[in-house]
Design a protein around this motif. Structure first.
Motif, short mmCIF file in Angstrom:
data_model
loop_
_atom_site.label_atom_id
_atom_site.label_comp_id
_atom_site.label_asym_id
_atom_site.label_seq_id
_atom_site.Cartn_x
_atom_site.Cartn_y
_atom_site.Cartn_z
N THR A 1 -3.43 58.34 22.17
CA THR A 1 -4.50 59.13 21.55
C THR A 1 -5.83 58.39 21.46
O THR A 1 -6.88 59.03 21.43
CB THR A 1 -4.10 59.57 20.13
N ARG A 2 -5.80 57.07 21.42
CA ARG A 2 -7.05 56.30 21.38
C ARG A 2 -7.39 55.80 22.77
O ARG A 2 -6.61 55.09 23.40
CB ARG A 2 -6.92 55.12 20.41
N LEU A 3 -8.56 56.15 23.24
CA LEU A 3 -8.93 55.82 24.61
C LEU A 3 -9.11 54.32 24.82
O LEU A 3 -8.88 53.82 25.92
CB LEU A 3 -10.20 56.58 25.00
N ASP A 4 -9.53 53.60 23.79
CA ASP A 4 -9.70 52.16 23.95
C ASP A 4 -8.38 51.41 23.91
O ASP A 4 -8.32 50.20 24.18
CB ASP A 4 -10.65 51.60 22.89
N ALA A 5 -7.28 52.12 23.62
CA ALA A 5 -5.97 51.47 23.51
C ALA A 5 -5.47 50.97 24.86
O ALA A 5 -4.61 50.08 24.91
CB ALA A 5 -4.96 52.44 22.91
N VAL A 6 -5.98 51.51 25.95
CA VAL A 6 -5.47 51.15 27.27
C VAL A 6 -5.64 49.66 27.57
O VAL A 6 -4.88 49.09 28.37
CB VAL A 6 -6.16 52.02 28.35
N ILE A 7 -6.60 49.01 26.92
CA ILE A 7 -6.86 47.62 27.21
C ILE A 7 -6.06 46.66 26.32
O ILE A 7 -5.96 45.47 26.60
CB ILE A 7 -8.38 47.32 27.06
N TRP A 8 -5.46 47.16 25.24
CA TRP A 8 -4.74 46.28 24.31
C TRP A 8 -3.58 45.53 24.96
O TRP A 8 -3.47 44.31 24.78
CB TRP A 8 -4.24 47.09 23.11
N PRO A 9 -2.71 46.20 25.72
CA PRO A 9 -1.62 45.45 26.35
C PRO A 9 -2.11 44.39 27.33
O PRO A 9 -1.44 43.37 27.53
CB PRO A 9 -0.81 46.54 27.07
N VAL A 10 -3.27 44.62 27.92
CA VAL A 10 -3.83 43.66 28.87
C VAL A 10 -4.24 42.38 28.14
O VAL A 10 -4.00 41.26 28.62
CB VAL A 10 -5.02 44.27 29.62
N LEU A 11 -4.85 42.53 26.99
CA LEU A 11 -5.26 41.37 26.20
C LEU A 11 -4.04 40.59 25.71
O LEU A 11 -4.05 39.35 25.69
CB LEU A 11 -6.12 41.82 25.03
N TRP A 12 -2.99 41.29 25.33
CA TRP A 12 -1.76 40.63 24.90
C TRP A 12 -1.14 39.85 26.07
O TRP A 12 -0.66 38.73 25.91
CB TRP A 12 -0.77 41.65 24.35
N SER A 13 -1.16 40.45 27.26
CA SER A 13 -0.65 39.77 28.44
C SER A 13 -1.45 38.52 28.74
O SER A 13 -0.90 37.47 29.10
CB SER A 13 -0.68 40.72 29.65
N ALA A 14 -2.78 38.61 28.58
CA ALA A 14 -3.63 37.45 28.81
C ALA A 14 -3.30 36.33 27.84
O ALA A 14 -3.21 35.14 28.23
CB ALA A 14 -5.10 37.85 28.66
N ALA A 15 -3.11 36.66 26.57
CA ALA A 15 -2.78 35.65 25.57
C ALA A 15 -1.45 34.98 25.89
O ALA A 15 -1.31 33.75 25.77
CB ALA A 15 -2.73 36.29 24.18
#
Length: 221
Positions: free
Chosen positions: A148-162
């Motif tokens: 439902t949140r459009l900016d949520a698509v990038i959250w898993p990417v940041l977690w993967s980077a960390a």
């Protein structure tokens, strides 16, 4: 033409996504060419393309991607904000990965990354896994409002980077040796001497350039 064989003015359909980085975050960095002239061959031209990339990378399933695109159509301003946030995150990732690959101390880059990571982790949750044996309920890490949140698509990417940065493989993060490429990857080759993002593009082009230079070299009198 740029290292990956596409003109900067080509239509979006001519910019296929390549998932060769070995990590979600590196694959996001590799959605544009980081040349000495600036960014070229942009593949993430809008929010729609961002969701298409996310589907291909396995960040979201097609059903979720379709739901995000429907919401983006209904809320174009929200979609534009989320799209620009993704481009900003990509730039931050490129900077911190570059510092790591080049052996530099990440100062400002790390601060910027941690700021984005903190915002993403505020939405991380333990969620039940659907399916499985009856009576046995498993949990996994997940994200609230991912559909439902459009900016949520990038959250898993940041977690993967960390996760990558904190792992032993951080020392294997590389920048392609091709001229005006800038793509990144985790070098998982046995000898740790991989030089190119893709041999068939940058590797072949560099070999051709060296061969041409040898042919054009003047013969001593």
């Amino acid at each position: 033409m740029t290292p990956h064989g596409m003109n900067t003015l080509s239509p979006a359909s001519d910019f296929p996504f390549q998932y060769i980085g070995g990590d979600l975050a590196l694959d996001l960095v590799n959605t544009v060419d980081w040349t000495s002239r600036g960014l070229e061959d942009e593949r993430l031209i809008d929010f729609d393309r961002l969701t298409r990339w996310a589907e291909g990378a396995g960040v979201v399933p097609p059903k979720t991607g379709a739901a995000l695109r429907r919401r983006a159509t209904a809320k174009p301003r929200e979609a534009d904000t989320a799209y620009r946030a993704a481009l900003h995150a990509r730039q931050v990732l490129q900077r911190i990965f570059s510092a790591i690959a080049e052996g530099d101390s990440a100062g400002e880059e790390l601060d910027d990354f941690n700021r984005l990571l903190g915002q993403a982790l505020a939405h991380m949750r333990m969620v039940p896994v659907t399916g499985g044996r009856a009576g046995r309920r498993k949990l996994r890490l997940g994200w609230e409002q991912l559909t439902t949140r459009l900016d949520a698509v990038i959250w898993p990417v940041l977690w993967s980077a960390a996760s990558l940065i904190a792992s032993d493989e951080a020392s294997r993060i590389r920048i392609c040796g091709g001229a005006d490429c800038g793509w990144m990857y985790v070098d998982r080759s046995r000898n740790g001497l991989r030089r190119w993002c893709q041999m068939e593009t940058c590797g072949t082009r560099e070999k051709s350039r060296r061969r041409y230079q040898r042919i054009k070299r003047p013969v001593p009198a």
